[in-house]
Write a protein that holds these residues in place. Sequence first.
Motif, mmCIF file in Angstrom:
data_model
loop_
_atom_site.group_PDB
_atom_site.id
_atom_site.type_symbol
_atom_site.label_atom_id
_atom_site.label_comp_id
_atom_site.label_asym_id
_atom_site.label_seq_id
_atom_site.Cartn_x
_atom_site.Cartn_y
_atom_site.Cartn_z
ATOM 1 N N LYS A 41 0.842 -1.202 0.000
ATOM 2 C CA LYS A 41 0.000 0.000 0.000
ATOM 3 C C LYS A 41 0.881 1.258 0.000
ATOM 4 C CE LYS A 41 -4.328 1.507 1.603
ATOM 5 N NZ LYS A 41 -5.493 1.232 2.403
ATOM 6 N N VAL A 42 1.947 1.206 0.810
ATOM 7 C CA VAL A 42 2.877 2.341 0.844
ATOM 8 C C VAL A 42 3.529 2.516 -0.527
ATOM 9 C CG1 VAL A 42 5.064 3.175 1.836
ATOM 10 C CG2 VAL A 42 3.302 2.235 3.327
ATOM 11 N N LEU A 129 0.784 10.980 2.757
ATOM 12 C CA LEU A 129 0.784 10.396 4.098
ATOM 13 C C LEU A 129 -0.504 10.771 4.832
ATOM 14 C CD1 LEU A 129 2.368 8.836 6.287
ATOM 15 C CD2 LEU A 129 3.324 11.003 7.022
ATOM 16 N N LEU A 130 -0.930 12.045 4.689
ATOM 17 C CA LEU A 130 -2.163 12.491 5.350
ATOM 18 C C LEU A 130 -3.377 11.740 4.797
ATOM 19 C CD1 LEU A 130 -1.539 16.355 5.546
ATOM 20 C CD2 LEU A 130 -1.421 14.708 7.404
ATOM 21 N N SER A 131 -3.403 11.549 3.461
ATOM 22 C CA SER A 131 -4.509 10.784 2.857
ATOM 23 C C SER A 131 -4.505 9.350 3.368
ATOM 24 C CB SER A 131 -4.389 10.746 1.340
ATOM 25 O OG SER A 131 -4.337 12.028 0.836
ATOM 26 N N ASP A 134 -5.960 9.090 6.672
ATOM 27 C CA ASP A 134 -7.431 9.174 6.587
ATOM 28 C C ASP A 134 -8.031 7.842 6.170
ATOM 29 O OD1 ASP A 134 -8.077 11.657 7.379
ATOM 30 O OD2 ASP A 134 -8.058 12.569 5.381
ATOM 31 N N SER A 135 -7.432 7.246 5.115
ATOM 32 C CA SER A 135 -8.026 6.043 4.539
ATOM 33 C C SER A 135 -7.663 4.779 5.317
ATOM 34 C CB SER A 135 -7.608 5.893 3.074
ATOM 35 O OG SER A 135 -6.222 5.718 2.986
ATOM 36 N N ASP A 136 -6.464 4.739 5.901
ATOM 37 C CA ASP A 136 -6.044 3.549 6.654
ATOM 38 C C ASP A 136 -5.334 4.014 7.933
ATOM 39 O OD1 ASP A 136 -5.067 1.151 7.572
ATOM 40 O OD2 ASP A 136 -4.412 0.440 5.608
ATOM 41 N N PRO A 137 -6.117 4.369 8.958
ATOM 42 C CA PRO A 137 -5.531 4.956 10.170
ATOM 43 C C PRO A 137 -4.505 4.058 10.860
ATOM 44 C CG PRO A 137 -7.913 5.197 10.190
ATOM 45 C CD PRO A 137 -7.581 4.296 9.050
ATOM 46 N N VAL A 138 -4.716 2.740 10.798
ATOM 47 C CA VAL A 138 -3.774 1.834 11.479
ATOM 48 C C VAL A 138 -2.397 1.933 10.825
ATOM 49 C CG1 VAL A 138 -3.279 -0.583 12.035
ATOM 50 C CG2 VAL A 138 -5.622 0.270 12.163
ATOM 51 N N LEU B 50 -13.915 0.576 0.076
ATOM 52 C CA LEU B 50 -13.921 -0.841 -0.326
ATOM 53 C C LEU B 50 -12.506 -1.409 -0.345
ATOM 54 C CD1 LEU B 50 -16.570 -0.733 -3.212
ATOM 55 C CD2 LEU B 50 -16.824 -1.852 -1.005
ATOM 56 N N GLU B 51 -11.565 -0.635 -0.876
ATOM 57 C CA GLU B 51 -10.175 -1.118 -0.967
ATOM 58 C C GLU B 51 -9.578 -1.353 0.417
ATOM 59 O OE1 GLU B 51 -8.528 0.432 -5.259
ATOM 60 O OE2 GLU B 51 -8.204 1.700 -3.519
ATOM 61 N N ASN B 52 -9.932 -0.479 1.372
ATOM 62 C CA ASN B 52 -9.406 -0.648 2.731
ATOM 63 C C ASN B 52 -9.955 -1.890 3.417
ATOM 64 O OD1 ASN B 52 -7.840 1.593 2.594
ATOM 65 N ND2 ASN B 52 -9.375 2.948 3.456
#
Lengths: 163, 362
Positions: A41-42, A129-131, A134-138, B50-52
């Motif tokens: 993801k990164v 990084l900010l997005s 937001d999308s994947d806080p963990v 959905l992707e998350n």
Amino acid sequence: MELAALWKNPFPASVPSEKMEVSFLSSVTVFTPLTDRQKRKVLSILHTRTFEPGEIIFRKGDPGVGMYVIRSGQVDVYNEYPDFTKTRIISLSSGDFFGEIALLNDSPRSATVVATVGSTLLGLFRHDLLSLMDSDPVLGMKLVYRLAQIVSERLRLTNCSGD
Amino acid sequence: MRQKTVLGLAVFGTCYSLLLVCFFLFWKLFAPFLVSYVLFFAFKPFLQFLENRGVSHLTAVLLIFISVFGGLGVFLLFFIPAVYNEFLHINSNLETYTVSFSSFLLSIRDTVTSSTSGSFLLRHGSNLITPTPENVGGIVHAVAQKIPSLVSSFLLFISVVPFATFFFLLDARRIERGLIRLVPNRYFEVVLDLLYNLELQFGYILRGMLFSVTIVSLLSSLGLWMIGLDYPLIIGVFAGISNLIPYAGPVVGVLGAFAVAVMTGDPGSMYVSILVVFFLVQILDNTVIQPLVMSKSTNLHPMAVLLLVLIGSAMGGVTGMFLAVPVVSLSSIIFRIVYSEISRPPRPDFFQLKEVQAVRHS
């Protein structure tokens, strides 16, 4: 620019050898706590840039928007002074990273970085990084916590070297 | 300001203005892609959601695409007969509406005739307000002639939009990265910063617009339904959309409601009620909705907004009026970042600096 670049697809369907890139990220201190899925993801938010030998990556005082990881090649980090002098602080090579302070705040660059040989860098930028946070806080929290650890460790080393 | 900065800004300003003029001249070409990008932007949070949760990118795109456009298709299946019935109803009452509208226009003419300046106006333009069957027939004929081209444009539009939206959803990240890759290293971080800020601002504008349209449409429809005007939902939605045009929009909404009142032969008190409804909606819009949702999207002086709407109208008609403020809002970001880049004080050449200390290897 080569003539072939005119008809070459600028939007390749996939990142070449993703597995290799994920295993490379495992060797970079910032990304070691992440799982393979998180590394992928990164990887999707990193920007690959190539620099010629002697090309300035950024200069002290430039507005900073992110950090770079050296994928291949070598860079020199310099400090510039008002009396028209410069000091080479450190030389960095594959797996090293720099500019991480710009990820955490929007202060200007504190040093100048120059590619000493042809280098490929992976850029991680603040807005991405900010997005991600937001999308994947963990994942975002893991990454920011790791960055905070590294920055504080570097600060501690700087303080120790000053004693 | 340094001469170099002024020159840089002038060159950039000229190129940018030319680009904007091209956009306004050929907006019909860009419109489907602009609409697709807006749709892509609206669906992006669902894609991320959905992707998350582990859904693959392609599956997530297909899920969104099928549910949105499939849902829209099903909705149209039910909606088209309703609209068709509505048109049948209007058609059956067309004669009544025409008579009401003609008598309304004739009453205006009588009022105008009674004034001195009005008789001058009548001498030069009496045809404009004389609703003879020939005039009405001419208008209907002219509209009927335009229908085939309008239908073909509309069909082309609705076939391009889903196609382009699908590919934006599927490949936007790749396209964006591919384009950024073409930017030279020297300008890379500036362009990246610019794109992020534009995306952020675009999000504020879009969310602000959607929220404003929804609330104003609902409130107007509710108000018009309460006062007993026919077709409250259609007029409410029309008022909500036209409200996006600063200053002129609310007037257009009122005129739409007045037109329905005239055609259905409502009493004079209905016009007062319509004004009260739109007045209350405007108070709510200007005191609650606009400060809440639009404060982040535009930070322009009211006079500047008015001027922009007029310029937009002159350049691109109704579309220009809609787009003027968002375009300037986004342009202000571009100019702010370009200005900070151009106006940076000159620095000594890095390679001419004298190196004074030994290397410390990692």
